[in-house]
Motif scaffolding. Sequence first.
Motif, mmCIF file in Angstrom:
data_model
loop_
_atom_site.group_PDB
_atom_site.id
_atom_site.type_symbol
_atom_site.label_atom_id
_atom_site.label_comp_id
_atom_site.label_asym_id
_atom_site.label_seq_id
_atom_site.Cartn_x
_atom_site.Cartn_y
_atom_site.Cartn_z
ATOM 1 N N ALA A 553 0.831 -1.203 0.000
ATOM 2 C CA ALA A 553 0.000 0.000 0.000
ATOM 3 C C ALA A 553 0.865 1.253 0.000
ATOM 4 O O ALA A 553 0.580 2.223 -0.719
ATOM 5 C CB ALA A 553 -0.930 -0.004 1.216
ATOM 6 N N ALA A 554 1.936 1.234 0.793
ATOM 7 C CA ALA A 554 2.827 2.398 0.851
ATOM 8 C C ALA A 554 3.484 2.657 -0.504
ATOM 9 O O ALA A 554 3.620 3.811 -0.942
ATOM 10 C CB ALA A 554 3.883 2.196 1.930
ATOM 11 N N ASP A 555 3.900 1.579 -1.184
ATOM 12 C CA ASP A 555 4.537 1.725 -2.493
ATOM 13 C C ASP A 555 3.556 2.292 -3.520
ATOM 14 O O ASP A 555 3.918 3.156 -4.332
ATOM 15 C CB ASP A 555 5.064 0.368 -2.978
ATOM 16 C CG ASP A 555 6.251 -0.123 -2.156
ATOM 17 O OD1 ASP A 555 6.868 0.715 -1.460
ATOM 18 O OD2 ASP A 555 6.539 -1.333 -2.197
ATOM 19 N N VAL A 556 2.326 1.777 -3.506
ATOM 20 C CA VAL A 556 1.320 2.252 -4.455
ATOM 21 C C VAL A 556 1.014 3.731 -4.202
ATOM 22 O O VAL A 556 0.937 4.534 -5.146
ATOM 23 C CB VAL A 556 0.032 1.411 -4.349
ATOM 24 C CG1 VAL A 556 -1.104 2.064 -5.134
ATOM 25 C CG2 VAL A 556 0.275 0.005 -4.875
ATOM 26 N N ILE A 557 0.870 4.108 -2.935
ATOM 27 C CA ILE A 557 0.558 5.500 -2.601
ATOM 28 C C ILE A 557 1.701 6.416 -3.020
ATOM 29 O O ILE A 557 1.476 7.517 -3.544
ATOM 30 C CB ILE A 557 0.266 5.626 -1.089
ATOM 31 C CG1 ILE A 557 -1.095 4.992 -0.770
ATOM 32 C CG2 ILE A 557 0.268 7.090 -0.655
ATOM 33 C CD1 ILE A 557 -1.413 4.937 0.695
ATOM 34 N N GLU A 558 2.937 5.949 -2.807
ATOM 35 C CA GLU A 558 4.080 6.755 -3.219
ATOM 36 C C GLU A 558 4.091 6.943 -4.735
ATOM 37 O O GLU A 558 4.420 8.021 -5.249
ATOM 38 C CB GLU A 558 5.383 6.085 -2.766
ATOM 39 C CG GLU A 558 6.633 6.906 -3.015
ATOM 40 C CD GLU A 558 6.622 8.230 -2.281
ATOM 41 O OE1 GLU A 558 7.273 9.179 -2.778
ATOM 42 O OE2 GLU A 558 5.971 8.329 -1.219
ATOM 43 N N GLY A 559 3.703 5.889 -5.470
ATOM 44 C CA GLY A 559 3.614 5.994 -6.916
ATOM 45 C C GLY A 559 2.553 6.995 -7.355
ATOM 46 O O GLY A 559 2.746 7.772 -8.298
ATOM 47 N N VAL A 560 1.431 6.992 -6.649
ATOM 48 C CA VAL A 560 0.378 7.964 -6.950
ATOM 49 C C VAL A 560 0.885 9.382 -6.744
ATOM 50 O O VAL A 560 0.673 10.277 -7.563
ATOM 51 C CB VAL A 560 -0.861 7.694 -6.068
ATOM 52 C CG1 VAL A 560 -1.880 8.839 -6.204
ATOM 53 C CG2 VAL A 560 -1.521 6.372 -6.452
ATOM 54 N N ARG A 561 1.598 9.592 -5.632
ATOM 55 C CA ARG A 561 2.124 10.932 -5.355
ATOM 56 C C ARG A 561 3.135 11.356 -6.424
ATOM 57 O O ARG A 561 3.134 12.508 -6.880
ATOM 58 C CB ARG A 561 2.796 10.952 -3.981
ATOM 59 C CG ARG A 561 1.832 10.889 -2.799
ATOM 60 C CD ARG A 561 2.544 11.310 -1.525
ATOM 61 N NE ARG A 561 1.676 11.219 -0.362
ATOM 62 C CZ ARG A 561 1.665 10.203 0.489
ATOM 63 N NH1 ARG A 561 2.493 9.176 0.302
ATOM 64 N NH2 ARG A 561 0.842 10.187 1.514
ATOM 65 N N ASN A 562 4.011 10.430 -6.815
ATOM 66 C CA ASN A 562 5.038 10.760 -7.815
ATOM 67 C C ASN A 562 4.410 11.111 -9.155
ATOM 68 O O ASN A 562 4.801 12.094 -9.801
ATOM 69 C CB ASN A 562 6.008 9.584 -7.984
ATOM 70 C CG ASN A 562 6.904 9.413 -6.771
ATOM 71 O OD1 ASN A 562 7.113 10.347 -5.998
ATOM 72 N ND2 ASN A 562 7.434 8.205 -6.581
ATOM 73 N N ARG A 563 3.442 10.301 -9.596
ATOM 74 C CA ARG A 563 2.802 10.578 -10.877
ATOM 75 C C ARG A 563 2.048 11.903 -10.833
ATOM 76 O O ARG A 563 2.035 12.651 -11.801
ATOM 77 C CB ARG A 563 1.850 9.435 -11.266
ATOM 78 C CG ARG A 563 2.569 8.160 -11.666
ATOM 79 C CD ARG A 563 1.618 7.180 -12.342
ATOM 80 N NE ARG A 563 0.539 6.759 -11.462
ATOM 81 C CZ ARG A 563 0.646 5.790 -10.563
ATOM 82 N NH1 ARG A 563 1.802 5.153 -10.413
ATOM 83 N NH2 ARG A 563 -0.389 5.454 -9.807
ATOM 84 N N ASP A 564 1.411 12.167 -9.695
ATOM 85 C CA ASP A 564 0.704 13.433 -9.567
ATOM 86 C C ASP A 564 1.656 14.619 -9.638
ATOM 87 O O ASP A 564 1.370 15.623 -10.286
ATOM 88 C CB ASP A 564 -0.064 13.462 -8.234
ATOM 89 C CG ASP A 564 -0.854 14.743 -8.068
ATOM 90 O OD1 ASP A 564 -1.957 14.838 -8.641
ATOM 91 O OD2 ASP A 564 -0.357 15.651 -7.377
#
Length: 617
Positions: A553-564
């Motif tokens: 979950a932490a990795d996915v959320i970090e990916g969302v933040r990076n793409r944003d």
Amino acid sequence: MAGEAVAHAADAAHGAIDLVPVVAMLAAGVVAVPLFKRFGLGSVLGYLAAGLLLGPSGLALIADPASILHLAELGVVMFLFIIGLEMEPSRLWALRKQIFGLGMLQVGGCGVLLTGIGILLGFAPVVAFVFGMGFVLTSTAIVMQILGERGELSSESGQKIVSVLLLEDLAIVPLLAVVALLAPTGEDQSMLARTIGFAAAIGAVLLLIILGRRVMNPFFALLASAKVREVMTAAALFVVLGAALLFEVSGLSMAMGAFLAGVLLSTSTFKHQLEADVEPFRGLLLGLFFMAVGMSLDLGIVLGNWQIIALSVLCFMLVKGFAIYAIARVLRSSHGEALERAVLMGQGGEFAFVLYTTAVSAGIIDGPTNAIFTATVIISMVLTPFALIGMRYFMPRHVQSMDGVEAADGLTGRVLIIGFGRFGQIASQPLLAMRHSVSIIDNDTDMIRAAAQIGFKVYYGDGTRLDILRAAGAGTADLILVCTDDKVQTTRIAELLRDEFPLARVMARAYDRSHAIELVQAGVEYQHRETFESAVAFGGAAINLLGASEQEAADVIEGVRNRDQQRFELQLGGEDWRNLDRLLISNAQEQARESGVNVPETVAESAVARSAVVAGN
């Protein structure tokens, strides 16, 4: 023989259904309503104008508006059913004083005054009584539609208006009885008819209550077990129209039957399903009702009797509005609330047509007089949206009380917070926890007094004014937090700070991505979208509940933040959207490979496309 068969077939096909009026009404509504709403005139006036255009006084595409009006009255019926679903018996009981107190006072007071106006206009007392009492009955459809569009049906002032409307709908029953009593018929026959009618009305009410309390819930539970959606929809329509029919044949109002059915089902577990099933039909038929009212306006009669009609409309609307305003003020409503109620309820309504038609059948008034009365009511309905627009210029401006509020003057805090709503209150807590010197300003005096009760010192000040910013210490503050909840206001404050206090470090609350870009361009050092982090955390909790580990979950959320962040930087730099899409697709695929998940290219493209749709968030 073959030629005759073809001819008969052609005649049958031609006579089966005439789609021209149907298509014309749909087209007129689709064009007129958005156009009128765009100019601030409201959807009701759009429907009325569309009906006038299509009716006998316009293009004459609809030759018999009365038949359309009878069908369209089902829209009012369904509307009151939905209102009834929101009125649980306990809530309705709580409104009893307003319904039978305020309602009876308004109906009785307006009725006496309008009857007197009718006599002054030259009508016989009995005819003036019918004319005036018909005009007393406000248009439930128009008022409910306007209150619904404003979201004021559940407000205190809205509930008072709804209570009066309910009493007026109930009043049609005794008014019809009075018209029958005034009719030049035999006394014995009319007495017998009235006795039978009264017994039938009481029986209909009791029967509907029994069915609603004992039968309807098991009935819907049985149908729900079949899991056939269209059957549930048919059952919902059956209940609404069945209740309306029961009350109609008993001499009562169809709308009141539907309303009572809604009240009885308001505590049912199927309440929301019923509302969803009826709502589409309600919207279409209510729009059709307004169009039918517009079609019924005969401009020939209006032009031929324009003096008496114009005088009647003017006198009746002014006198009824004045009476409503006076009653509201006597009962301690504010000037603004009383004025709004007077303008909103100053017109006649659809039940007037029922009363006038009954009076014609009873021989109290003739056809031409009925046409004048009907035109008076319709014109008053048409004028209501315009009256509401004009009312804005007479409404009192809201003046905030400054009791217990101190204006910003000579503040010297190291940190200045502008706006102390939900966002500002949370943002201030880390600063206060670190014992930083914080000055806070806001322009909502109610909020300032509420903050004082829990120990916060908030000063009154409008951050969009340069003199207030200076008085609040913007020139000496190390950091300024703009936490206001209005996009335009926030941007204006950021631009003022950039132009007048260029050395100030500014952080700002952003509404969405486009607003964040505006703030960066206005010189804000740090901006943050108000719902971004909470939404990301919410999504992370969702995938946790679906089985993802904490690390996943932490990795996915970090990916969302990076793409944003990548998307934001590209948009800020004015990059082409196609380049942005390609980069995000590549990033999505790369992240999936790093996580060991095989994501086809089309899936990645779909995810990016969906994210692009909401890129403004």
